[in-house]
Design an enzyme around this catalytic site. Structure first.
Site, short mmCIF file in Angstrom:
data_model
loop_
_atom_site.label_atom_id
_atom_site.label_comp_id
_atom_site.label_asym_id
_atom_site.label_seq_id
_atom_site.Cartn_x
_atom_site.Cartn_y
_atom_site.Cartn_z
N GLU A 315 0.70 -1.34 -0.18
CA GLU A 315 -0.31 0.09 0.11
C GLU A 315 1.03 1.07 0.10
OE1 GLU A 315 -4.83 0.12 1.81
OE2 GLU A 315 -3.31 0.74 3.46
N HIS A 344 7.82 -27.14 0.55
CA HIS A 344 6.70 -27.82 -0.37
C HIS A 344 5.71 -27.25 -1.11
CE1 HIS A 344 9.29 -31.09 2.76
NE2 HIS A 344 9.31 -29.99 2.89
N LYS A 453 -13.21 2.20 -3.06
CA LYS A 453 -14.17 2.54 -1.67
C LYS A 453 -15.47 3.32 -2.33
CE LYS A 453 -11.56 3.18 1.53
NZ LYS A 453 -10.61 4.34 2.65
#
Ligand code: PA5
Length: 486
Positions: A315, A344, A453
Site C-alpha cells: 500500500e 513444499h 470505496k
C-alpha cells in the site's frame, strides 16, 4: 495428551519470562551477503552500486528527517509515547481479568498489526489455553473481514457478558469495521441492554469521524490514533498496543526495541543503517527486474509479521504517480511465505521460475523451546532437535537459492521477544519510508483504493453517491448480458 499439555505449560512459562529478565536484548541484524555479485553472479549487486546509491540514500535521509521535524512521519514518535503507554497498561491491568475475550474490530492497518503481535509474542494456541495458563489475560480475536460466516462464527463462540470489543478505525468511517461493529453491538445490546457501552472501547481520531462522534462518549474508554500516524504504520500506537496489553505482551519492551532501532536508523550512512541498506538492496533489485519481494520467516511465530509487512510494502509503494506528478506505475510486489512449510509449496518456483524475486528470510538465532526427536528404528533424526531440523532446512534453502543465483537475504532476530519484534517492526517501517524516497513517491497515501470505496458506497446506497449509482446502473444496462460468463 499429557505430554503436549506439559509442553504448553512450559511454553506459557517461557512467554511469561520473556517480559522479565533473562531475555536477549541483542540487535536484529541484516545479512545480505547472498545478494552480492560475489555470491550470485550477475543476478547480484556490485559493491560499487551500493556506494553509488549512498548519495541518494543520504538525500532520502534528509527528506525523512525533514518530514519527521514537520510532524509528517508520526510513527517515528511512537517509541517515545511514555504516558500513553502507562495509560494503556493501567487500563489493561484493570480490565483484562474481567473480560475473558477481547475482540478487535478493524481492517487493514487497524487489524494486521494486532494479529502480527499476537502470533509473534504469544503461545501458538493462545486462545485455547485455560485462563490460568493465560495468567488471567483475555483471549484475543481479530475481526477484519466482512464475511457473514466469519462474523457469525465469532458470535457463536463468544460469551458476550465476558467480552470487550475494541472498534479501531483511524478515519472512524470505514464500512467494514462499522458493519461488523453494528452487528456485534446489536448482539451485545440484546444480551445486556443499555450497559453495552461498558463493553466497548473505541480507538480512533481524537476529534473527527463517525466513531468519535457517535461512540466516543458512551464507551468504557477511548484511545487516540495520532493524525500523523498512517494506518499501516500504526501497530505501535494504541491500535496495536491495547490488544497486546490485554494478552499480557510487554508493550514497554516492544517500544524499547523500536526505540533502539530508531537510534540505529538515525544514521545516514547506508553501511550502518540496516533499514536503509534493506531499502537500497530492494531498490537495486527492482531496477534489475526483481520486482517481487518474498518474505519467508523461518519461525511460525513470525508468519503474520510477513502478512503485516505485505500491506505495509504494497500500500505504501504501489503508486501511479511520482512526487512530480508523472505517471510511473511503480511498486515491488510483496509475497508472504513460511519456512519450512512453503519449501513444499513455493520453493520450486523460487528455485527455477522467473528470475524476478528476492527472498527475505526472517531468521531466529535461538528458539525458546528445545524439542528433541526421540529414537525410533535407529532413524538418522534421532537425538536431533526440531530447531536443528528447522535451521538446517533454512540454511539448506539459502545455500540452494544462492547456488542457483537467486538473491536472498536474512533479517536475523537473536531470539523472538517483544524487544526484538519491536526492532524488526520499526526497521521494516523505516525501510518502507526510505523506499518511498528512492522511488520518489508518497509512501503515506493510498489514492488507488478510493475508486473501489466510492463504487461500494454507490452500491450500498450512501447519500451523496446517487450519481455514481446511476452511472453504474446505466453502464451495466448498456453492456447487456455478460457473454463471458459460462
Ligand atoms: O494503511 C491504511 O491507511 C489502511 O490500510 C487503513 O488502515 C484501512 O483502510 C482502515 O482504515 P481505518 O483505520 O480508517 O478504518
Amino acid at each position: 495428551m499429557v505430554y503436549f499439555f506439559e509442553i504448553a505449560r512450559k511454553y506459557s512459562e517461557i512467554i511469561k519470562e520473556r517480559g522479565g529478565g533473562g531475555i536477549t536484548m541483542d540487535k536484529v541484524q541484516l545479512d545480505f551477503a547472498n545478494c552480492m555479485e560475489e555470491k550470485v553472479g550477475k543476478e547480484g549487486i556490485k559493491k560499487e552500486e551500493l556506494e553509488k546509491l549512498n548519495s541518494l540514500i543520504k538525500e532520502a535521509h534528509q527528506n525523512i528527517q525533514k518530514k519527521k521535524q514537520d510532524n509528517i512521519l508520526g510513527f517515528m514518535q511512537l517509541p517515545y509515547q511514555k504516558s500513553e503507554v502507562q495509560r494503556i497498561k493501567a487500563f489493561a491491568d484493570e480490565y483484562r481479568t474481567k473480560f475473558d475475550n477481547f475482540v478487535v474490530i478493524g481492517i487493514g492497518g487497524s487489524a494486521l498489526g494486532n494479529i502480527a503481535l499476537q502470533t509473534a509474542l504469544n503461545h501458538p494456541f493462545y486462545n485455547l489455553l485455560s485462563a490460568g495458563e493465560r495468567k488471567g489475560n483475555s483471549r484475543i480475536f481479530v475481526l477484519d473481514n466482512v464475511d457473514p460466516l466469519f462474523t457469525g462464527g465469532l458470535l457463536d463462540v463468544l460469551d458476550l457478558d465476558k467480552t470487550l470489543f475494541n472498534i479501531i478505525s483511524k478515519s472512524g468511517n470505514t464500512a467494514e469495521g462499522l458493519a461488523n461493529f453494528f452487528i456485534l453491538k446489536k448482539a451485545l445490546q440484546d444480551k445486556i441492554g443499555d450497559k453495552c457501552g461498558r463493553h466497548i472501547v473505541v480507538t480512533t481520531d481524537k476529534e473527527k469521524g463517525f466513531l468519535r462522534d457517535k461512540e466516543g462518549k458512551g464507551a468504557l474508554d477511548s484511545f487516540v490514533i495520532p493524525r500523523n500516524v498512517g494506518g499501516r504504520f500504526s501497530v505501535l500506537s494504541p491500535v496495536g498496543l491495547v490488544s497486546a496489553a490485554f494478552s499480557g505482551i510487554d508493550i514497554e519492551l516492544l517500544l524499547s526495541g523500536a526505540e533502539e532501532m530508531d537510534n540505529i536508523c538515525n544514521e545516514a550512512e547506508i553501511w550502518k543503517n540496516p533499514a536503509y541498506m534493506y531499502a537500497a538492496i530492494q531498490f537495486l533489485m527492482y531496477r534489475k527486474g526483481k520486482k517481487i519481494n518474498v518474505m519467508m520467516p523461518y519461525a511460525h511465530n513470525l508468519k503474520d509479521i510477513a502478512d503485516w509487512f505485505r500491506q505495509l510494502w504494497a500500500e505504501s509503494l504501489g503508486k501511479k504517480l511520482n512526487n512530480k506528478g508523472e505517471v510511473v506505475n511503480v511498486g515491488p510486489t510483496p509475497v508472504k511465505a513460511l519456512g519450512v512449510t512453503d519449501q513444499h509449496s513455493q520453493l520450486q518456483l523460487y528455485m527455477e521460475g522467473p528470475l524476478d524475486k528476492t527472498i527475505t528470510f526472517l531468521s531466529v538465532n535461538k528458539f525458546d523451546l528445545q524439542m528433541e526427536i526421540p529414537e525410533f528404528y535407529d532413524h538418522y533424526l534421532k537425538g536431533h532437535t526440531l530447531e536443528e531440523l528447522l535451521k538446517s532446512e533454512e540454511k539448506a534453502t539459502s545455500l540452494a537459492l544462492t547456488q542457483n543465483n537467486r538473491p536472498n537475504l536474512s533479517l536475523v532476530l537473536p531470539q523472538i521477544n517483544a524487544h526484538t519484534v519491536g526492532q524488526l517492526i520499526y526497521l521494516l517501517e523505516m525501510a518502507t519510508v526510505c523506499m518511498g524516497e528512492l522511488f520518489d513517491i508518497d509512501a503515506l497515501n493510498q489514492p488507488g483504493v478510493e475508486l473501489g470505496k466510492e463504487l461500494t458506497y454507490a452500491l450500498m446506497g450512501k447519500a451523496g453517491y446517487e450519481k455514481r449509482k446511476e452511472e453504474l446502473e446505466q453502464k451495466e444496462a448498456a453492456e447487456g448480458k455478460n457473454i463471458y460468463i459460462i
